[in-house]
Design a protein around this motif. Structure first.
Motif, short mmCIF file in Angstrom:
data_model
loop_
_atom_site.label_atom_id
_atom_site.label_comp_id
_atom_site.label_asym_id
_atom_site.label_seq_id
_atom_site.Cartn_x
_atom_site.Cartn_y
_atom_site.Cartn_z
N LEU A 129 -5.27 -0.09 -3.37
CA LEU A 129 -3.88 0.35 -3.44
C LEU A 129 -3.73 1.64 -4.24
CD1 LEU A 129 -2.17 -3.12 -4.06
CD2 LEU A 129 -2.54 -1.93 -1.90
N GLY A 130 -4.74 2.00 -5.00
CA GLY A 130 -4.68 3.22 -5.78
C GLY A 130 -5.12 4.45 -5.02
N CYS A 131 -5.70 4.25 -3.83
CA CYS A 131 -6.14 5.40 -3.04
C CYS A 131 -4.94 6.22 -2.56
CB CYS A 131 -6.95 4.93 -1.82
SG CYS A 131 -8.51 4.14 -2.26
N THR A 132 -5.12 7.50 -2.47
CA THR A 132 -4.03 8.39 -2.10
C THR A 132 -3.45 8.05 -0.74
OG1 THR A 132 -5.07 10.16 -3.38
CG2 THR A 132 -3.38 10.80 -1.80
N ARG A 133 -4.32 7.67 0.22
CA ARG A 133 -3.87 7.45 1.59
C ARG A 133 -3.27 6.07 1.80
NH1 ARG A 133 -8.62 9.00 5.62
NH2 ARG A 133 -6.97 8.42 7.08
N SER A 134 -3.50 5.13 0.88
CA SER A 134 -3.12 3.74 1.12
C SER A 134 -1.62 3.55 1.26
CB SER A 134 -3.67 2.85 0.01
OG SER A 134 -5.07 2.87 0.00
N LEU A 135 -0.88 3.83 0.19
CA LEU A 135 0.56 3.58 0.19
C LEU A 135 1.31 4.46 1.16
CD1 LEU A 135 1.15 3.05 -3.65
CD2 LEU A 135 0.76 1.33 -1.87
N SER A 136 0.80 5.67 1.39
CA SER A 136 1.50 6.59 2.31
C SER A 136 1.20 6.29 3.77
CB SER A 136 1.10 8.04 1.99
OG SER A 136 -0.29 8.21 2.15
N SER A 137 0.14 5.53 4.03
CA SER A 137 -0.27 5.26 5.41
C SER A 137 -0.10 3.81 5.84
CB SER A 137 -1.74 5.66 5.60
OG SER A 137 -1.96 7.01 5.26
N VAL A 138 0.24 2.92 4.92
CA VAL A 138 0.33 1.51 5.26
C VAL A 138 1.41 1.26 6.31
CG1 VAL A 138 2.01 0.92 3.46
CG2 VAL A 138 0.35 -0.81 4.24
N ARG A 139 2.36 2.17 6.46
CA ARG A 139 3.41 2.03 7.47
C ARG A 139 2.85 2.05 8.89
NH1 ARG A 139 4.24 7.24 9.27
NH2 ARG A 139 3.43 8.88 7.91
N HIS A 140 1.59 2.52 9.04
CA HIS A 140 0.97 2.56 10.36
C HIS A 140 0.51 1.18 10.83
CE1 HIS A 140 1.18 6.86 10.44
NE2 HIS A 140 0.32 7.02 9.44
N ILE A 141 0.37 0.24 9.91
CA ILE A 141 -0.12 -1.09 10.29
C ILE A 141 0.83 -2.20 9.85
CG2 ILE A 141 -2.54 -0.37 10.24
CD1 ILE A 141 -2.80 -1.66 7.49
N ALA A 142 1.94 -1.85 9.22
CA ALA A 142 2.84 -2.88 8.72
C ALA A 142 4.29 -2.40 8.77
CB ALA A 142 2.46 -3.28 7.29
N GLU A 143 5.19 -3.35 8.90
CA GLU A 143 6.61 -3.06 8.77
C GLU A 143 6.96 -2.96 7.29
OE1 GLU A 143 8.68 -6.13 10.79
OE2 GLU A 143 7.66 -5.80 12.70
N GLU A 144 7.97 -2.21 7.00
CA GLU A 144 8.29 -1.93 5.59
C GLU A 144 9.78 -2.14 5.33
OE1 GLU A 144 6.43 1.49 3.33
OE2 GLU A 144 8.50 2.20 3.42
N LYS A 145 10.06 -2.79 4.21
CA LYS A 145 11.43 -2.96 3.72
C LYS A 145 11.48 -2.55 2.26
CE LYS A 145 13.37 -6.57 6.71
NZ LYS A 145 13.98 -7.93 6.75
N GLU A 146 12.57 -1.94 1.88
CA GLU A 146 12.72 -1.49 0.51
C GLU A 146 13.94 -2.15 -0.11
OE1 GLU A 146 12.73 2.71 -2.06
OE2 GLU A 146 12.57 2.72 0.13
N VAL A 147 13.73 -2.81 -1.21
CA VAL A 147 14.80 -3.48 -1.94
C VAL A 147 14.83 -2.90 -3.33
CG1 VAL A 147 15.75 -5.65 -2.78
CG2 VAL A 147 14.52 -5.58 -0.58
N GLY A 148 15.86 -2.11 -3.60
CA GLY A 148 15.93 -1.41 -4.88
C GLY A 148 14.83 -0.38 -4.96
N SER A 149 13.98 -0.51 -5.95
CA SER A 149 12.86 0.42 -6.10
C SER A 149 11.54 -0.19 -5.65
CB SER A 149 12.73 0.84 -7.57
OG SER A 149 12.53 -0.30 -8.40
N GLN A 150 11.59 -1.40 -5.10
CA GLN A 150 10.37 -2.10 -4.69
C GLN A 150 10.26 -2.16 -3.17
OE1 GLN A 150 9.95 -5.97 -6.44
NE2 GLN A 150 7.74 -6.10 -6.02
N LYS A 151 9.03 -2.00 -2.68
CA LYS A 151 8.78 -2.04 -1.24
C LYS A 151 8.04 -3.32 -0.87
CE LYS A 151 8.62 2.98 -0.52
NZ LYS A 151 7.82 4.13 -0.01
N PHE A 152 8.40 -3.86 0.30
CA PHE A 152 7.78 -5.06 0.83
C PHE A 152 7.23 -4.76 2.23
CE2 PHE A 152 10.99 -6.22 -2.21
CZ PHE A 152 10.43 -7.28 -2.93
N HIS A 153 6.11 -5.41 2.57
CA HIS A 153 5.45 -5.12 3.84
C HIS A 153 5.07 -6.40 4.57
CE1 HIS A 153 4.88 -1.39 1.49
NE2 HIS A 153 4.90 -0.78 2.67
N ARG A 154 4.99 -6.29 5.89
CA ARG A 154 4.54 -7.38 6.75
C ARG A 154 3.72 -6.80 7.90
NH1 ARG A 154 9.09 -10.97 9.51
NH2 ARG A 154 9.37 -9.00 10.66
#
Length: 309
Positions: free
Chosen positions: A129-154
């Motif tokens: 999760l600390g890799c530069t590409r991880s958090l910015s690219s996870v949207r390619h394999i998962a749906e994303e929801k943001e609640v406040g300042s926290q992000k959730f994925h499926r």
């Protein structure tokens, strides 16, 4: 009386030295820390394999090895008996995160990534999760929801197949551009003919690229990707593969049991002598004094020179 000079024993531990080829970006160090080798779960085989995190966990690199029998390295004044040539190449961290997302998808809910990418057997997976590409690219394999300042994925298989499709297309384009032979009879990634085939079709390139990508995903996902690419599944692929031949070099992931912290000397231990059969034991007890060997009956006769009178 001259004394024989004793050789000074070499105190250098050759098992701690290795020969590797890698990009400078993998071994650059800065204030965020040094590069580190870690054990992670291989996304396809589920076995422990060796990977490298660059300084600050910015990038992930895969460690593979070229192996050849009866080879060793001279490193300084020491001999490294393990003659493998390691090569360390960049790797997309999403491949290693994907199995964790697929497993968490059975719950059918959105979750924080730090609660998904967890493994008691391989705790270092959280560093993905600390890799530069991880958090910015996870949207390619998962749906994303943001609640406040926290992000959730499926996990999303639809998005994942589209992402893998782009990977296959780019690999196929690179294969065609570099004139890699991928025609009929070259279905295995372990055998690539040097001579290019001008009659290779788009399906040949896509199928070959699919095989390369499949080395980093599960079998179920590989079959789903094949269907997504609209490629018919080969019923008997072995019939189109070239006859097996001995490979001098191999591209294999370095297993975690073979990391850089220890050296297994038992691999080089001499094999115990084979046990003698009952007939061999009986023959060994026979008194052979005065007997001629079998080879003496077939040796050339020695000419005796006549003495001069």
């Amino acid at each position: 009386m001259a004394t024989k000079k004793k050789r000074t024993p070499n105190t250098q531990n050759s098992s701690s030295s290795w020969v590797a080829i890698t990009a400078e970006s993998a071994i650059d160090t800065h204030k965020d820390g040094d590069p580190a080798f870690v054990k992670l779960r291989h996304p396809s085989t589920d076995a422990a394999s060796l990977y490298l995190f660059s300084s600050g966990d910015v990038g992930l690199y895969e460690v593979k090895a070229f192996t050849e029998d009866c080879h060793s390295w001279f490193i300084g004044q020491a001999v490294q008996r393990d003659g493998r040539l390691l090569y360390i190449t960049p790797m997309d961290p999403l491949y290693l995160m994907l199995p964790y997302l697929v497993k968490a998808a059975t719950e059918g809910k959105f979750q924080p990534l730090d609660q998904v990418v967890m493994d008691e057997e391989f705790p270092a997976c959280s560093r993905l999760l600390g890799c530069t590409r991880s958090l910015s690219s996870v949207r390619h394999i998962a749906e994303e929801k943001e609640v406040g300042s926290q992000k959730f994925h499926r996990y999303s298989q639809e998005k994942t197949l589209q992402w893998l499709n782009k990977k296959v297309d780019r690999i196929a384009a690179a294969l065609r551009r570099t004139n890699i032979s991928v025609g009929e009879g070259v279905k295995s990634t372990t055998y690539v003919r040097v001579k290019a085939e001008s009659d290779a079709s788009d399906e040949d390139y896509l199928r070959y690229a699919h095989g390369l990508v499949s080395e980093y995903i599960s079998q179920d996902l590989s079959r789903a990707l094949l269907k997504h690419l609209q490629l018919p599944e080969l019923l008997s692929p072995k019939e189109t593969e070239p006859p097996s031949k001995k490979r001098k070099l191999s591209e294999l992931p370095v297993e975690a049991a073979e990391d850089f912290s220890k050296f297994n000397s038992s691999d080089f231990a001499r094999k115990p002598p084979k046990k003698m059969t009952t007939a061999q034991k009986t023959l060994a007890k026979v008194d052979k004094s005065g007997m001629k060997t079998m080879s003496s009956f077939f040796s050339p006769k020695v000419k005796v020179k006549a003495e001069r009178k």
